[in-house]
Design a protein around this motif. Structure first.
Motif, PDB file in Angstrom:
ATOM      1  N   THR A   1      37.535 -17.315  80.683  1.00 49.95           N
ATOM      2  CA  THR A   1      38.522 -16.263  80.899  1.00 49.95           C
ATOM      3  C   THR A   1      39.937 -16.811  80.831  1.00 49.95           C
ATOM      4  OG1 THR A   1      38.588 -16.565  83.285  1.00 49.95           O
ATOM      5  CG2 THR A   1      36.922 -15.056  82.429  1.00 49.95           C
ATOM      6  N   LYS A   2      40.864 -15.915  80.577  1.00 51.82           N
ATOM      7  CA  LYS A   2      42.280 -16.260  80.663  1.00 51.82           C
ATOM      8  C   LYS A   2      43.057 -15.019  81.046  1.00 51.82           C
ATOM      9  CE  LYS A   2      43.215 -15.572  75.712  1.00 51.82           C
ATOM     10  NZ  LYS A   2      43.676 -16.239  74.474  1.00 51.82           N
ATOM     11  N   LYS A   3      44.179 -15.224  81.659  1.00 51.48           N
ATOM     12  CA  LYS A   3      45.032 -14.133  82.104  1.00 51.48           C
ATOM     13  C   LYS A   3      45.908 -13.654  80.968  1.00 51.48           C
ATOM     14  CE  LYS A   3      48.738 -13.105  85.393  1.00 51.48           C
ATOM     15  NZ  LYS A   3      49.564 -13.656  86.484  1.00 51.48           N
ATOM     16  N   LEU A   4      46.102 -12.348  80.878  1.00 53.23           N
ATOM     17  CA  LEU A   4      47.052 -11.761  79.941  1.00 53.23           C
ATOM     18  C   LEU A   4      48.312 -11.412  80.724  1.00 53.23           C
ATOM     19  CD1 LEU A   4      44.716  -9.434  77.854  1.00 53.23           C
ATOM     20  CD2 LEU A   4      45.255 -11.846  77.528  1.00 53.23           C
ATOM     21  N   ALA A   5      49.406 -11.976  80.312  1.00 45.22           N
ATOM     22  CA  ALA A   5      50.618 -11.944  81.133  1.00 45.22           C
ATOM     23  C   ALA A   5      51.485 -10.734  80.805  1.00 45.22           C
ATOM     24  CB  ALA A   5      51.423 -13.226  80.914  1.00 45.22           C
ATOM     25  N   PHE A   6      51.495  -9.771  81.721  1.00 46.37           N
ATOM     26  CA  PHE A   6      52.382  -8.623  81.624  1.00 46.37           C
ATOM     27  C   PHE A   6      52.992  -8.369  82.985  1.00 46.37           C
ATOM     28  CE2 PHE A   6      48.969  -7.797  78.507  1.00 46.37           C
ATOM     29  CZ  PHE A   6      49.731  -7.886  77.344  1.00 46.37           C
ATOM     30  N   ALA A   7      54.237  -7.986  82.993  1.00 48.55           N
ATOM     31  CA  ALA A   7      54.916  -7.736  84.258  1.00 48.55           C
ATOM     32  C   ALA A   7      54.358  -6.479  84.908  1.00 48.55           C
ATOM     33  CB  ALA A   7      56.422  -7.592  84.027  1.00 48.55           C
ATOM     34  N   GLY A   8      54.253  -6.524  86.234  1.00 49.29           N
ATOM     35  CA  GLY A   8      53.835  -5.346  86.980  1.00 49.29           C
ATOM     36  C   GLY A   8      52.343  -5.117  86.946  1.00 49.29           C
ATOM     37  N   SER A   9      51.946  -3.958  87.418  1.00 51.85           N
ATOM     38  CA  SER A   9      50.538  -3.591  87.515  1.00 51.85           C
ATOM     39  C   SER A   9      49.970  -3.278  86.139  1.00 51.85           C
ATOM     40  CB  SER A   9      50.409  -2.369  88.428  1.00 51.85           C
ATOM     41  OG  SER A   9      49.118  -1.842  88.387  1.00 51.85           O
ATOM     42  N   ALA A  10      48.701  -3.606  85.936  1.00 56.84           N
ATOM     43  CA  ALA A  10      48.045  -3.333  84.655  1.00 56.84           C
ATOM     44  C   ALA A  10      46.578  -3.073  84.902  1.00 56.84           C
ATOM     45  CB  ALA A  10      48.223  -4.515  83.702  1.00 56.84           C
ATOM     46  N   MET A  11      46.113  -1.856  84.588  1.00 60.39           N
ATOM     47  CA  MET A  11      44.716  -1.507  84.845  1.00 60.39           C
ATOM     48  C   MET A  11      44.218  -0.541  83.790  1.00 60.39           C
ATOM     49  SD  MET A  11      45.270   0.965  88.138  1.00 60.39           S
ATOM     50  CE  MET A  11      46.094   2.542  87.981  1.00 60.39           C
ATOM     51  N   LEU A  12      42.877  -0.364  83.724  1.00 59.16           N
ATOM     52  CA  LEU A  12      42.223   0.556  82.804  1.00 59.16           C
ATOM     53  C   LEU A  12      42.702   0.349  81.362  1.00 59.16           C
ATOM     54  CD1 LEU A  12      42.347   3.775  85.005  1.00 59.16           C
ATOM     55  CD2 LEU A  12      40.399   2.259  84.676  1.00 59.16           C
ATOM     56  N   PRO A  13      42.477  -0.851  80.801  1.00 57.31           N
ATOM     57  CA  PRO A  13      43.004  -1.141  79.459  1.00 57.31           C
ATOM     58  C   PRO A  13      42.220  -0.442  78.348  1.00 57.31           C
ATOM     59  CG  PRO A  13      41.636  -2.953  80.212  1.00 57.31           C
ATOM     60  CD  PRO A  13      41.740  -1.988  81.372  1.00 57.31           C
ATOM     61  N   THR A  14      42.885  -0.232  77.219  1.00 54.39           N
ATOM     62  CA  THR A  14      42.251   0.254  76.004  1.00 54.39           C
ATOM     63  C   THR A  14      42.933  -0.410  74.814  1.00 54.39           C
ATOM     64  OG1 THR A  14      41.699   2.226  74.696  1.00 54.39           O
ATOM     65  CG2 THR A  14      43.786   2.261  75.875  1.00 54.39           C
TER      66      THR A  14
ATOM     67  N   ASP B   1      45.610  -4.186  67.226  1.00 59.58           N
ATOM     68  CA  ASP B   1      47.024  -4.556  67.230  1.00 59.58           C
ATOM     69  C   ASP B   1      47.808  -3.888  68.348  1.00 59.58           C
ATOM     70  OD1 ASP B   1      46.655  -2.054  66.082  1.00 59.58           O
ATOM     71  OD2 ASP B   1      48.402  -2.238  64.764  1.00 59.58           O
ATOM     72  N   LYS B   2      47.165  -2.980  69.092  1.00 57.03           N
ATOM     73  CA  LYS B   2      47.863  -2.282  70.171  1.00 57.03           C
ATOM     74  C   LYS B   2      46.996  -2.286  71.428  1.00 57.03           C
ATOM     75  CE  LYS B   2      50.205   0.961  67.031  1.00 57.03           C
ATOM     76  NZ  LYS B   2      49.461   0.571  65.792  1.00 57.03           N
ATOM     77  N   LEU B   3      47.659  -2.459  72.555  1.00 59.22           N
ATOM     78  CA  LEU B   3      47.004  -2.405  73.857  1.00 59.22           C
ATOM     79  C   LEU B   3      47.732  -1.378  74.711  1.00 59.22           C
ATOM     80  CD1 LEU B   3      45.164  -3.644  76.195  1.00 59.22           C
ATOM     81  CD2 LEU B   3      47.113  -5.145  76.652  1.00 59.22           C
ATOM     82  N   ALA B   4      47.002  -0.552  75.406  1.00 56.08           N
ATOM     83  CA  ALA B   4      47.593   0.382  76.368  1.00 56.08           C
ATOM     84  C   ALA B   4      46.872   0.230  77.694  1.00 56.08           C
ATOM     85  CB  ALA B   4      47.503   1.821  75.865  1.00 56.08           C
ATOM     86  N   TYR B   5      47.589   0.474  78.769  1.00 55.61           N
ATOM     87  CA  TYR B   5      46.986   0.414  80.090  1.00 55.61           C
ATOM     88  C   TYR B   5      47.788   1.285  81.049  1.00 55.61           C
ATOM     89  CZ  TYR B   5      50.679  -3.087  80.968  1.00 55.61           C
ATOM     90  OH  TYR B   5      51.885  -3.739  81.091  1.00 55.61           O
TER      91      TYR B   5
END
Length: 715
Positions: A411-424, A430-434
């Motif tokens: 595993t590895k962490k994906l670094a985004f500021a703030g809260s991030a849940m329920l990804p798609t 090429d696109k990530l939404a959460y």
């Protein structure tokens, strides 16, 4: 069956540790006289924990080229394994015999760190895991989910550090459960900020990338909605949680009448500790033939995953592991060969990330978590799964994204500021939404003699604070707080002044309880990877471990005379409510029923406890003969969760499961229930009434907001 020895060679389960490299078995750190073929058999079972290992596979592994009496050798080895582990064939805790098939190791293994992933200390892990267990009911009635962290804390990926998430929505209220259209140009999501006719709830919306125009697809405000697109992009199926209207629906992606495909029985209590948007998550197979969803056979039961045929509208349950008490959050791989989902385990709320071969086969474990995860989605090449893990930080309920490699579980962490849940992830990858969520938790005081008077916030902090408890004289308060960055136990004056930490600042701790004389505080802590109870003298401030004969102890509570400590054990095979002498000693089970948060009555004749963490019934057991047979407290409805009730001399103050913003009082003598006051927010964990009956302390969840965030050029 391929061998897969753990990289470290160390496998831990219960209070045992097996070193697969040295061939040593230890119990509580002490080496046992156990080795040879029995150890080899145990090692092979551990390497395939949770799977059925046939006698033929054991023969091939242990005696491939020699003639031996396999049946005799295996029977002898299994008997020696059970003898060393204190196990039995009739009621196995470790090794299960499957007649005419083989054996299976059924105890949960403690997590291991992968050598390819740097493991960094996580002092907040305990605060996330323990607090979320006792606050599960509160977060289930909001769209919050619960804290979880993977076995190996993901390391931040250098190639992800520069990625930036921008708001896709910026609406009032909660926008959640995003799902990309097959061409990646639109996102479907649930939003509760535009209620029809003043009714609060979620409806389904679609918004195109680069546009601010909203297309509302439903007009039925619901408790929860989770969407998935048809492979051709013309329809959107969604799972709606809305009382009698709960079920799977489909609606044209450009608008039109919705059509109900199937009734489901999911409810906020169908899976403990999971938020509504988690357990209503659904997935449409790439060939368009199946919709995967979670459902419960009956209300209050655990959720299981089913495949709904889009042709016949008939549903069939997927094969399950016997270790799973429930499954949720299914997601088809892009090639349609696998269905990934979370399997929730019996012990400690742990979960396994599993993948089921399609159209047939048995589920395989990819990785595991120490507590309840939420959300998962496949990468475009199906080689990785993106997941989200809730955590508690800076006083807000936040979440992190991580990535697990399917082939090896790293595993590895994906670094985004703030809260991030329920990804798609978009089909091209090429696109990530959460969904990004923000809320907080604070301590309040209310006057019971004049409940119409406004509540007062005590001990203000930007970090989460809860489980406040009055001292016996009412002059001081003990509480749990993350104000220092690590959850700890603190004390203050009754007005919130003079705040001092009483627990070890380096050890995550919580659930404080005052002794009857007000001189000591008992609390639970996690200094070495296992729950323990400590008792601290308030004057000297030095915590001392409670030494007893069982382990994994949480939620302590004093007897009225100060001679005993009650608590719950999370130890595998011995979960339940116990008591032991306050100075330490052997623990005694209170009841044949498992439970949590035991409290002794004021007349010292009865112990009350919650049946489970989420939406429990309260049970009682007589102290005259232990262990005794418990009974349900007649006349009292289900409580919101195990941290939202407290005894008084004449009754119980509690927050009902069906009215999570209402404090009520149950009178022992009359069996009558009367309202005390209604809060404007959901209650957090912890209720405490002052000795004179004038004041009550409680925690309260602040405003909840969430937005859909978009990451371009993801991979």
């Amino acid at each position: 069956m391929a061998d897969r020895e753990p990289q470290s060679g160390l496998v831990r389960f219960g209070n045992f540790e097996a070193d697969l490299r040295s061939g040593e078995l230890r119990k509580d750190g002490a080496r046992l006289k156990f080795g040879g073929q029995p150890f080899q058999v145990l090692a092979f079972l551990l390497e395939h924990a949770g799977e059925v290992v046939t006698r033929e596979e054991l023969q091939k592994h242990l005696w491939p080229d020699t003639f031996v009496d396999v049946d005799h050798n295996l029977n002898t080895a299994i008997n020696k394994i059970r003898e060393a582990l204190g196990d039995s064939a009739e009621s196995p805790r470790y090794v299960e015999t499957l007649p005419r098939r083989g054996y299976r190791f059924i105890c949960e293994l403690e997590p291991q760190a992968q050598p390819t992933v740097a493991v960094e200390p996580d002092p907040g892990w305990y605060s996330r895991r323990l607090w979320l267990k006792i606050t599960a009911g509160v977060l289930a009635v909001s769209t919050l989910a619960f804290a979880a962290v993977f076995v190996h804390r993901p390391q931040r990926s250098p190639d992800q550090a520069a990625l930036t998430a921008i708001p896709f929505t910026a609406f009032p209220g909660e926008a959640t459960s995003p799902a990309f259209s097959p061409d990646g140009s639109r996102i479907a999501f649930a939003w509760n900020g535009d209620p029809a006719q003043g009714v609060k709830g979620f409806d389904l919306y679609v918004k195109a990338l680069g546009s601010e125009t909203l297309l509302r697809l439903t007009q039925h405000p619901s408790e929860s909605i989770s969407p998935t697109w048809s492979p051709d992009g013309t329809q959107i199926a969604f799972h709606r949680l809305a009382g009698a209207d709960t079920g799977i629906y489909v609606v044209p992606a450009l608008g039109g009448p919705e059509r109900k495909l199937r009734l489901t029985r999911m409810s906020s209590s169908s899976i403990n500790f999971i938020s509504r948007s988690d357990f209503t998550h659904i997935s449409w197979s790439p060939d368009g033939k199946w919709i995967a969803f979670a459902d419960a056979a009956r209300k209050e039961e655990q959720g299981r995953i089913y495949l709904l045929s889009t042709d016949t509208l008939q549903a069939r349950q997927i094969p399950i592991s016997p270790m799973c008490i429930g499954e949720g959050m299914p997601a088809f791989s892009h090639n349609g060969e696998y269905l990934a989902y979370w399997c929730f385990l019996v012990n400690n709320g742990k979960a396994l990330l599993q993948a089921l071969p399609i159209p047939g086969g048995q589920p395989k474990t990819i990785s595991s978590s120490l507590s309840f995860p939420n959300g998962l989605t496949w990468s475009a090449d199906d080689e990785k799964i993106i997941y989200s893990l809730y955590s508690v930080g800076s006083g807000n309920f936040t979440a992190e994204l991580g990535e697990v490699t399917v082939a090896n579980g790293s595993t590895k962490k994906l670094a985004f500021a703030g809260s991030a849940m329920l990804p798609t992830i978009s089909l091209r990858g090429d696109k990530l939404a959460y969904s990004s969520l923000s809320t907080s938790l604070n301590i309040w005081r209310k006057e019971l003699l004049h409940p119409e008077s406004p509540a007062v916030e005590l001990i203000p902090s930007s970090r989460a604070q809860f489980d406040a408890q009055y001292s016996p004289d009412g002059k001081r308060i003990a509480f749990s707080s993350i104000r220092s960055g690590v959850q700890g136990v603190w004390i203050s004056n009754d007005d919130g002044s003079n705040v001092v930490q009483i627990s070890n600042p380096h050890d995550p701790s919580g659930s404080p309880q005052w002794s009857p004389n007000g001189k000591k505080i008992a609390f639970d802590s996690l200094p070495r990877g296992r729950f323990e109870i400590y008792v601290a003298d308030v004057a000297e401030g030095i915590p001392r471990k409670l030494v007893t004969n069982i382990s994994d102890l949480v939620r302590p509570h004093w007897s009225r005379d100060g001679k005993w400590l009650y608590f719950r054990s999370e130890e595998t095979g011995r979960m339940g409510v116990y008591r032991c002498p306050a100075a330490g000693g052997d623990a005694i089970a209170l009841s044949q029923d498992t439970g949590v948060s035991p409290q002794e009555s004021f007349d010292r004749k009865t112990v009350y406890f919650a049946s489970t963490y989420s939406k429990p019934v309260l049970r009682k057991v007589s102290l005259l003969a232990l262990p005794g047979r418990s009974s349900e407290l007649d006349g009292l409805p289900r409580v919101s969760h195990a941290g939202l009730w407290t005894l008084s001399p004449g009754g119980i103050y509690f927050v009902p499961a069906e009215e999570p913003r209402s404090l009520r009082y149950f009178d022992f003598a009359t069996k009558e229930i009367r309202p005390i006051f209604d809060a404007n927010k959901y209650f957090g964990s912890g209720l405490s009434v002052s000795a004179d009956g004038r004041w009550i302390l409680y925690s309260q969840i602040a405003d909840i907001n969430s937005d859909i965030m978009l990451v371009e050029h993801f991979h």
